[in-house]
Write an enzyme that holds these catalytic residues in place. Structure first.
Site, short mmCIF file in Angstrom:
data_model
loop_
_atom_site.label_atom_id
_atom_site.label_comp_id
_atom_site.label_asym_id
_atom_site.label_seq_id
_atom_site.Cartn_x
_atom_site.Cartn_y
_atom_site.Cartn_z
N TYR A 1 10.00 -4.83 -8.53
CA TYR A 1 8.86 -4.58 -9.10
C TYR A 1 7.87 -3.48 -8.38
O TYR A 1 7.33 -2.44 -8.91
CB TYR A 1 7.76 -5.66 -9.24
CG TYR A 1 6.47 -5.25 -9.48
CD1 TYR A 1 6.12 -5.07 -11.02
CD2 TYR A 1 5.42 -5.38 -8.93
CE1 TYR A 1 4.70 -5.11 -11.41
CE2 TYR A 1 4.03 -4.87 -9.09
CZ TYR A 1 3.80 -4.83 -10.55
OH TYR A 1 2.51 -4.61 -10.86
N CYS B 1 0.98 -0.96 -0.06
CA CYS B 1 0.04 -0.16 0.08
C CYS B 1 1.04 1.16 0.04
O CYS B 1 1.99 1.19 0.41
CB CYS B 1 -0.89 -0.02 1.14
SG CYS B 1 -2.04 -1.39 1.50
N ASN C 1 0.91 -0.15 5.99
CA ASN C 1 1.42 -0.83 4.67
C ASN C 1 2.10 -2.21 5.07
O ASN C 1 3.07 -2.07 6.03
CB ASN C 1 2.27 -0.01 3.75
CG ASN C 1 2.82 -0.89 2.76
OD1 ASN C 1 2.45 -1.95 2.28
ND2 ASN C 1 4.28 -0.57 2.49
N GLY C 2 1.45 -3.29 4.89
CA GLY C 2 2.20 -4.42 5.37
C GLY C 2 1.23 -5.45 5.56
O GLY C 2 -0.17 -5.52 5.36
N GLY D 1 -1.08 0.86 -4.79
CA GLY D 1 -2.37 0.36 -4.40
C GLY D 1 -3.52 1.21 -5.25
O GLY D 1 -3.45 2.35 -5.09
#
Length: 508
Positions: free
Chosen positions: A257, A2, A101-102, A28
């Protein structure tokens, strides 16, 4: 993955948070949200959709205040309805909003602990709400009428003691400041920026440095693993490492990526790392097949471009853009559902037939995960007239699920799981398939920052740095997060009566 942002400023922050979210939109594209503190009054807007679709002028007008946090969501476990768009909020103590985020690997145990011990209710399936309640409970245990930096650090220490997994967090404490936390392994990225103006100092936290660049903030440093950094409403910055055994083990897939190439993460230029990946791929091609006969190297846009450019230069063959990308189609990797990903590939890429006709083409991709995209791309290259099609991956085979916030939950959904390279090549119909070696990939990233001794590489080697992931955990994760499970949940949600769907549109 995210995207998260937090700002403590001297001017209205909502327009800045919006701009920052558009910069990290690649992290995201499922949902977005902004929360601000308007002189002690909490304001928010969050919903499913791209940043540009979630926010209208009426929402931005309401998001007053000089402090706020923002989030763009990519769903993994749960997190599929608009009610689970972030930021999340609890009103005690003080009022706290969080963007995360995670993924927490001990999510279920924490839910039980929060209910039985902390007397807190969890209203969604999101582990982000769990993390918020852990932090809120820990802060309530120590703080008085106003939280001091020491209170914030004590609460952060409680989070690090109780929460396992990967988490980069920005949390806004209404009326007081924004605190940033990064898990003790530093798996997910988080950085700090600073900007001075006539009215004082402004502080910004973001998933990637490119967001700081876009807003004119000076990059200060990355948040350290196990550290809490607290920017208060007076522009003062406080920082302390609160986890006793923190060590930096960042996710290497950020460099493959996830991150934008113009970002710096933990001292490593993502762009330079990807250039080195291309050079390493070229060396492997020359080592394994000196008479390769490649006429042209072509990238799979966009994340394969940097490695392909370096590979072509190292091989001394032509570099050509063989596929033109439709800019209005999102990243297929993070689209929910295999069927949606498959439909989007052909809409996303269109080949230039003249560049393929009668040639041996080497297609360069950042990685091969499910195999949905690359199989269709090889077919397009052959239809465009390619004589032979080689496929090169800048990353090693993805054979294991990810448990740290990337949607690779089910091993059977990974094309490389349990297969040889030759079997994978046959499945995608490539004449030759070349994967990056893991040691070479690590070297490509490590060259940017030799101080990093270890990277989180579990999707390639099955070694999970938090040491709490076993077969039972992976089985449960597969049951909850596979495409089949998500499809089943979506069908069930569509057939629920309207009175069970009240309050799912959050923040209107």
């Amino acid at each position: 993955m995210c995207g998260i942002v937090g700002i403590v400023g001297t001017r209205p922050v909502a327009p800045q948070l919006y701009d920052a979210l558009t910069v990290v939109q690649h992290r995201g594209q499922d949902a977005a949200g902004i929360a601000t503190d308007d002189h002690g009054r909490y304001q928010q807007r969050r919903d499913n959709g791209l940043v540009r679709d979630v926010f209208r002028q009426k929402h931005m007008d309401r998001l007053a205040g000089r402090m706020g946090v923002a989030h763009c969501r990519y769903p993994t476990a749960g997190c599929e309805s608009s009610a689970e768009a972030q930021p999340f909020y609890v009103n005690s103590p003080y009022g706290i909003a969080i963007a995360h985020n995670g993924n927490l690997t001990n999510h279920k145990q924490l839910v039980d602990d929060l209910f039985r011990t902390d007397r807190r209710h969890i209203n969604t399936t999101s582990d982000s709400e769990v993390l918020l309640n852990v932090f809120a409970h820990e802060l309530a245990e120590t703080a008085g009428d106003a939280p001091t930096p020491e209170d914030v650090f004590a609460a952060a220490g409680g989070v690090y003691r109780r929460c396992r997994g990967a988490y980069a967090v920005v949390a806004m404490i209404i009326g007081h400041g924004v605190v940033a936390l990064r898990d003790p392994h530093g798996i997910r990225p988080l950085c700090l920026g600073k900007r001075d103006d006539l009215h004082g100092t402004e502080w910004m936290f973001a998933s990637e440095s490119v967001a700081l660049d876009a807003l004119g903030f000076e990059f200060v440093r990355d948040v350290a693993p196990g550290e809490a950094v607290y920017a208060d409403v007076h522009g003062q910055l406080h920082a302390q490492v609160c986890a006793p055994e923190a060590s930096l083990t960042p996710c290497i897939f950020e460099h493959v990526y996830l991150a934008r190439p113009d970002s710096m993460i933990d001292g490593i230029s993502v762009y330079k790392a990807r250039l080195r990946m291309g050079e390493k791929l070229a060396e492997k091609v020359l080592r394994e097949c000196p008479d390769h006969g490649i006429d042209v190297v072509m990238p799979i846009p966009d994340s394969g471009r940097t490695a392909a450019l370096a590979m072509a230069g190292h091989l001394r063959v032509k570099f050509r853009e063989g596929f033109i990308k439709n800019r209005y189609i999102g990243r297929t990797f993070i689209m929910p559902g295999q069927a949606e990903r498959r439909r989007s590939v052909r809409k996303k890429l269109n080949p230039i037939d003249l560049e393929f006709r009668g040639k041996t083409v080497c297609l360069v991709d950042d990685s091969i995960v499910r195999g949905t995209t690359c199989g269709q791309i090889v077919a397009m290259a052959r239809k465009a007239g390619a004589k032979r099609v080689f496929y090169c991956s800048a990353a090693p085979p993805v054979r294991y699920p990810n448990v740290y916030g990337i949607d690779m939950p089910s091993a059977p959904e990974l094309i490389a799981h349990g297969k040889t390279v030759e079997q994978i090549a046959a499945e995608i119909d490539a004449d030759w398939l070349v994967y990056q070696d893991l040691d070479d990939l690590i070297e490509c990233a490590q060259e940017g920052n030799p101080a990093i001794e270890q990277f989180e590489c579990s999707i390639f080697n099955g070694q999970y740095v938090t040491n709490d992931v076993d077969d039972a955990y992976l089985t449960g994760l597969e049951a909850a997060r596979s495409d089949t499970a998500k499809t089943s949940r979506n069908k069930k949600r569509q057939h629920e009566p309207d009175d069970l769907l009240l309050e799912t549109r959050a923040g209107d």
